[in-house]
Scaffold this motif. Structure first.
Motif, PDB file in Angstrom:
ATOM      1  N   ARG A  87      10.445 -11.198  -1.234  1.00  0.00           N
ATOM      2  CA  ARG A  87      10.214 -11.983  -2.449  1.00  0.00           C
ATOM      3  C   ARG A  87       8.828 -12.614  -2.446  1.00  0.00           C
ATOM      4  NH1 ARG A  87      16.033 -15.194  -3.123  1.00  0.00           N
ATOM      5  NH2 ARG A  87      17.188 -13.422  -4.039  1.00  0.00           N
ATOM      6  N   SER A  88       8.400 -13.099  -1.301  1.00  0.00           N
ATOM      7  CA  SER A  88       7.077 -13.720  -1.199  1.00  0.00           C
ATOM      8  C   SER A  88       5.974 -12.704  -1.475  1.00  0.00           C
ATOM      9  CB  SER A  88       6.898 -14.331   0.193  1.00  0.00           C
ATOM     10  OG  SER A  88       5.595 -14.847   0.351  1.00  0.00           O
ATOM     11  N   ALA A  89       6.094 -11.509  -0.866  1.00  0.00           N
ATOM     12  CA  ALA A  89       5.080 -10.474  -1.069  1.00  0.00           C
ATOM     13  C   ALA A  89       5.088  -9.982  -2.510  1.00  0.00           C
ATOM     14  CB  ALA A  89       5.325  -9.311  -0.112  1.00  0.00           C
ATOM     15  N   ALA A  90       6.277  -9.840  -3.104  1.00  0.00           N
ATOM     16  CA  ALA A  90       6.372  -9.397  -4.491  1.00  0.00           C
ATOM     17  C   ALA A  90       5.725 -10.405  -5.431  1.00  0.00           C
ATOM     18  CB  ALA A  90       7.837  -9.178  -4.868  1.00  0.00           C
ATOM     19  N   THR A  91       5.978 -11.686  -5.186  1.00  0.00           N
ATOM     20  CA  THR A  91       5.373 -12.721  -6.029  1.00  0.00           C
ATOM     21  C   THR A  91       3.853 -12.670  -5.949  1.00  0.00           C
ATOM     22  OG1 THR A  91       7.296 -14.162  -5.749  1.00  0.00           O
ATOM     23  CG2 THR A  91       5.226 -15.207  -6.433  1.00  0.00           C
ATOM     24  N   VAL A 146      12.083   5.565  -8.618  1.00  0.00           N
ATOM     25  CA  VAL A 146      12.396   5.486 -10.047  1.00  0.00           C
ATOM     26  C   VAL A 146      11.477   4.522 -10.782  1.00  0.00           C
ATOM     27  CG1 VAL A 146      14.801   5.986  -9.524  1.00  0.00           C
ATOM     28  CG2 VAL A 146      14.114   3.605  -9.888  1.00  0.00           C
ATOM     29  N   LEU A 147      10.598   3.838 -10.050  1.00  0.00           N
ATOM     30  CA  LEU A 147       9.703   2.884 -10.695  1.00  0.00           C
ATOM     31  C   LEU A 147       8.530   3.591 -11.356  1.00  0.00           C
ATOM     32  CD1 LEU A 147       9.455   0.006  -8.048  1.00  0.00           C
ATOM     33  CD2 LEU A 147      11.134   0.327  -9.871  1.00  0.00           C
ATOM     34  N   SER A 148       7.904   2.911 -12.300  1.00  0.00           N
ATOM     35  CA  SER A 148       6.697   3.430 -12.931  1.00  0.00           C
ATOM     36  C   SER A 148       5.560   3.450 -11.916  1.00  0.00           C
ATOM     37  CB  SER A 148       6.304   2.552 -14.121  1.00  0.00           C
ATOM     38  OG  SER A 148       5.901   1.261 -13.669  1.00  0.00           O
ATOM     39  N   GLY A 149       4.503   4.199 -12.247  1.00  0.00           N
ATOM     40  CA  GLY A 149       3.360   4.293 -11.348  1.00  0.00           C
ATOM     41  C   GLY A 149       2.755   2.947 -11.031  1.00  0.00           C
ATOM     42  N   GLY A 150       2.649   2.082 -12.036  1.00  0.00           N
ATOM     43  CA  GLY A 150       2.061   0.768 -11.810  1.00  0.00           C
ATOM     44  C   GLY A 150       2.887  -0.083 -10.875  1.00  0.00           C
ATOM     45  N   ASN A 151       4.211  -0.040 -11.032  1.00  0.00           N
ATOM     46  CA  ASN A 151       5.066  -0.821 -10.149  1.00  0.00           C
ATOM     47  C   ASN A 151       5.097  -0.232  -8.738  1.00  0.00           C
ATOM     48  OD1 ASN A 151       5.980  -2.983 -11.810  1.00  0.00           O
ATOM     49  ND2 ASN A 151       7.294  -1.564 -12.920  1.00  0.00           N
ATOM     50  N   GLN A 152       5.003   1.088  -8.614  1.00  0.00           N
ATOM     51  CA  GLN A 152       4.891   1.678  -7.281  1.00  0.00           C
ATOM     52  C   GLN A 152       3.614   1.205  -6.588  1.00  0.00           C
ATOM     53  OE1 GLN A 152       5.139   5.918  -7.785  1.00  0.00           O
ATOM     54  NE2 GLN A 152       7.362   5.923  -7.984  1.00  0.00           N
ATOM     55  N   GLN A 153       2.537   1.110  -7.351  1.00  0.00           N
ATOM     56  CA  GLN A 153       1.286   0.638  -6.770  1.00  0.00           C
ATOM     57  C   GLN A 153       1.415  -0.813  -6.321  1.00  0.00           C
ATOM     58  OE1 GLN A 153      -0.599   2.909  -6.104  1.00  0.00           O
ATOM     59  NE2 GLN A 153      -2.745   2.594  -6.460  1.00  0.00           N
ATOM     60  N   LYS A 154       2.144  -1.601  -7.068  1.00  0.00           N
ATOM     61  CA  LYS A 154       2.357  -2.995  -6.675  1.00  0.00           C
ATOM     62  C   LYS A 154       3.178  -3.086  -5.390  1.00  0.00           C
ATOM     63  CE  LYS A 154       2.098  -5.102 -11.281  1.00  0.00           C
ATOM     64  NZ  LYS A 154       2.837  -5.888 -12.295  1.00  0.00           N
ATOM     65  N   VAL A 155       4.118  -2.167  -5.203  1.00  0.00           N
ATOM     66  CA  VAL A 155       4.892  -2.145  -3.960  1.00  0.00           C
ATOM     67  C   VAL A 155       3.969  -1.897  -2.771  1.00  0.00           C
ATOM     68  CG1 VAL A 155       6.667  -0.908  -2.655  1.00  0.00           C
ATOM     69  CG2 VAL A 155       7.054  -1.462  -5.061  1.00  0.00           C
ATOM     70  N   SER A 205      11.999  -3.080  -1.552  1.00  0.00           N
ATOM     71  CA  SER A 205      11.982  -4.071  -0.478  1.00  0.00           C
ATOM     72  C   SER A 205      11.763  -3.407   0.874  1.00  0.00           C
ATOM     73  CB  SER A 205      13.291  -4.860  -0.473  1.00  0.00           C
ATOM     74  OG  SER A 205      13.317  -5.785   0.594  1.00  0.00           O
ATOM     75  N   ASP A 206      12.496  -2.332   1.141  1.00  0.00           N
ATOM     76  CA  ASP A 206      12.342  -1.636   2.424  1.00  0.00           C
ATOM     77  C   ASP A 206      10.955  -1.027   2.543  1.00  0.00           C
ATOM     78  OD1 ASP A 206      14.895  -2.295   3.173  1.00  0.00           O
ATOM     79  OD2 ASP A 206      15.770  -0.364   2.626  1.00  0.00           O
ATOM     80  N   ASN A 207      10.421  -0.517   1.451  1.00  0.00           N
ATOM     81  CA  ASN A 207       9.095   0.093   1.473  1.00  0.00           C
ATOM     82  C   ASN A 207       8.013  -0.910   1.840  1.00  0.00           C
ATOM     83  OD1 ASN A 207       8.333   3.047   0.493  1.00  0.00           O
ATOM     84  ND2 ASN A 207      10.279   2.502  -0.471  1.00  0.00           N
ATOM     85  N   LEU A 208       8.127  -2.127   1.350  1.00  0.00           N
ATOM     86  CA  LEU A 208       7.066  -3.095   1.648  1.00  0.00           C
ATOM     87  C   LEU A 208       7.260  -3.756   3.008  1.00  0.00           C
ATOM     88  CD1 LEU A 208       7.737  -6.443   1.176  1.00  0.00           C
ATOM     89  CD2 LEU A 208       8.097  -5.593  -1.145  1.00  0.00           C
TER      90      LEU A 208
END
Length: 499
Positions: A376-380, A395-404, A349-352
């Motif tokens: 939450r809006s940006a994540a959705t 600690v997130l996977s590479g794909g989830n880091q990219q989504k952030v 959350s802080d990163n985005l």
């Protein structure tokens, strides 16, 4: 050497990364691990490499108990690892990085240095690269840094090599060289375990493929018994519709960005391009063609660049810093999310939210309720699970880091979004979600400029593709002209071909 995992389990907090993994990798074979982001593949490699200590289970290598929690001991046992997230030291030279951690073998420093230079030259020749030994690694492209990692793994005489997304940052020529070297190592009896999201690569290179799903092994078979559709189905639990290129979606109604005569040292010469509102434009080219330099120049993140820029027809001074570019509405998704993209210890959350704190502040004070709603809006919008928002992004996977990183861009709402290798190290499902996110940003009026070494991704996503070669644009492909064959035929320059 034969490698056997027996009942390996590992949890990170409340997340079960590995759940009772039983796996046998035969000596002298190429064994692929595939699965969605977060399925447990890289954690499994981390256990063998000594980076991860499992909660339970054992590993044997050549019928001997394998040490946990010590990369140095794993290396002494003959295991060399090349990680998805690069571990080079930017302040050291290429030669120093290749031999980092190697014990001195000579009494004389001069003799040791001479030996290293000779071995370095031999490794460069084997991998068909031309990287000066004295060049600081910080000055190298991500692709060249990846080749440095590969050279480091080959320095000793490993009996097993672990490759975590080894080709994600490489262009076509570098990939073909790596494939050749991997096959040569197999012929020499070296055991290879590699993680890849490129299923064509898996089927072409590996002898055996094991599919991970939710921390467990879904299926494991010789690659002769797999098809691409079977692998995908085992990974995600259902079939995915085949990727089909849609018709050109943008008719270029209004020019948003125009660049004329961009020059960046010797890397880019007199380059001109334009982007329209709602348009997705791809940049195809080999590693070193100037793709990343172009994006960094537009984002104000490069040594002085000369040229002219217009936004919505209004002349603008060339951005001299990232902050100045962002004020103009230009944002960059970096290809190196570890070093220059994310704050690993901070939450997702802080990163985005950091891209636009003003949007979640009131009278200069960050509002908790606004922060929650905005994150939450940006994540959705990028299909990032809300459950990931409170987790440290490291600690997130590479794909989830990219989504952030994509969610950060959605929150910022840039006029021009520059995406450098947005699909690096992500699985087939996440690729589709990232593509949908980029198209969604374009639908809101942003202009998107995408660099990718995966020509198939450009084929599926882009309205136009510009081809770069040695710092210049050599071709423009529009609509039905965009084919993988057309891109391959152009990226090697006039009369070029894969070596």
């Amino acid at each position: 050497m034969t490698i056997v995992f027996d009942g390996i389990s590992k949890s990170f907090g409340g997340t079960r990364a590995l759940d009772g993994i039983d796996l046998r990798v035969e000596a002298g074979t190429i064994h692929a691990l595939v699965g969605e982001n977060g399925a447990g593949k890289s954690t499994c490699l981390g256990v063998l490499a000594g980076r991860v200590t499992p909660d339970s289970g054992t590993v044997t290598v050549a019928e001997r108990p394998h040490p946990f929690g010590s990369p140095r001991q794993a290396a002494r046992a003959g295991v060399a690892a090349i990680y998805q997230e690069l571990s080079v030291v930017p302040t050291l030279t290429a030669l120093e990085n290749v031999f980092l951690g190697q014990e001195r073998r000579r009494a004389s420093v001069f003799e040791d240095r001479r030996r290293m230079r000779e071995q370095y030259r031999a490794l460069c020749a084997r991998l068909d690269v031309a990287i000066a030994p004295a060049q600081p690694v910080a000055e190298l492209s991500i692709g060249d840094q990846q080749m440095i990692e590969i050279m480091r793994a080959l320095v000793g005489t490993p009996t097993a090599i672990l490759l975590d997304e080894p080709t994600a940052a490489l262009g076509p020529r570098e990939r073909s060289v790596l494939y050749r070297v991997v096959r040569e190592l197999k012929a020499d009896g070296v055991t290879i375990i590699f993680v890849s999201h490129n299923l064509d690569e898996v089927l072409d290179l590996a002898d055996h493929a094991t599919v991970f799903r939710d921390g467990r092994i879904s299926e494991s078979r010789p690659t002769a018994e797999w098809t691409k559709a079977d692998l995908t189905r085992a990974m995600v639990g259902h079939s995915l519709s085949p990727a089909i290129r849609t018709e050109q979606r943008n008719t270029r109604p209004r020019e948003l960005l125009a660049v004329e005569n961009l020059t960046v040292g010797s890397k880019i010469q007199n380059l001109s391009l334009s982007l329209a509102e709602g348009e997705v434009v791809g940049i195809a080219g080999l590693v070193g063609s100037g793709r990343t330099t172009l994006l960094r120049a537009l984002a104000g993140d490069t040594p002085p660049a000369s040229g002219s820029m217009r936004l919505h027809g209004d002349p603008r001074r060339w951005p001299r810093s990232v902050r100045e570019a962002r004020r103009a509405g230009i944002a960059l998704l970096t290809e190196d999310r570890k070093r220059s993209g994310l704050f690993a210890e901070a939450t997702s959350s802080d990163n985005l939210l950091i891209s636009n704190l003003g949007a979640v502040s009131r009278l200069g004070v960050v509002s908790g309720s606004r922060s929650v709603a905005a994150s939450r809006s940006a994540a959705t919008a990028v299909r990032l699970s809300e459950q990931r928002l409170s987790s440290p992004v490291g600690v997130l996977s590479g794909g989830n880091q990219q989504k952030v990183l994509l969610a950060r861009a959605v929150h910022f709402q840039p006029k021009v979004f520059l995406a450098d290798e947005p699909n690096r190290g992500v699985d087939v499902g996440a690729k589709a979600e990232i593509a949908a996110s980029l198209r969604g940003m374009a639908a809101q009026g942003s202009a998107i400029l995408v660099v990718s070494s995966e020509f198939e991704d450009l084929y599926e996503l882009c309205d136009r593709v510009l081809v770069m070669w040695r710092g210049t644009l050599v071709a423009e492909l529009i609509g039905p002209e965009i084919t993988i064959d057309a891109m391959v035929s152009k990226v090697f320059g006039p009369g070029g071909a894969v070596r």
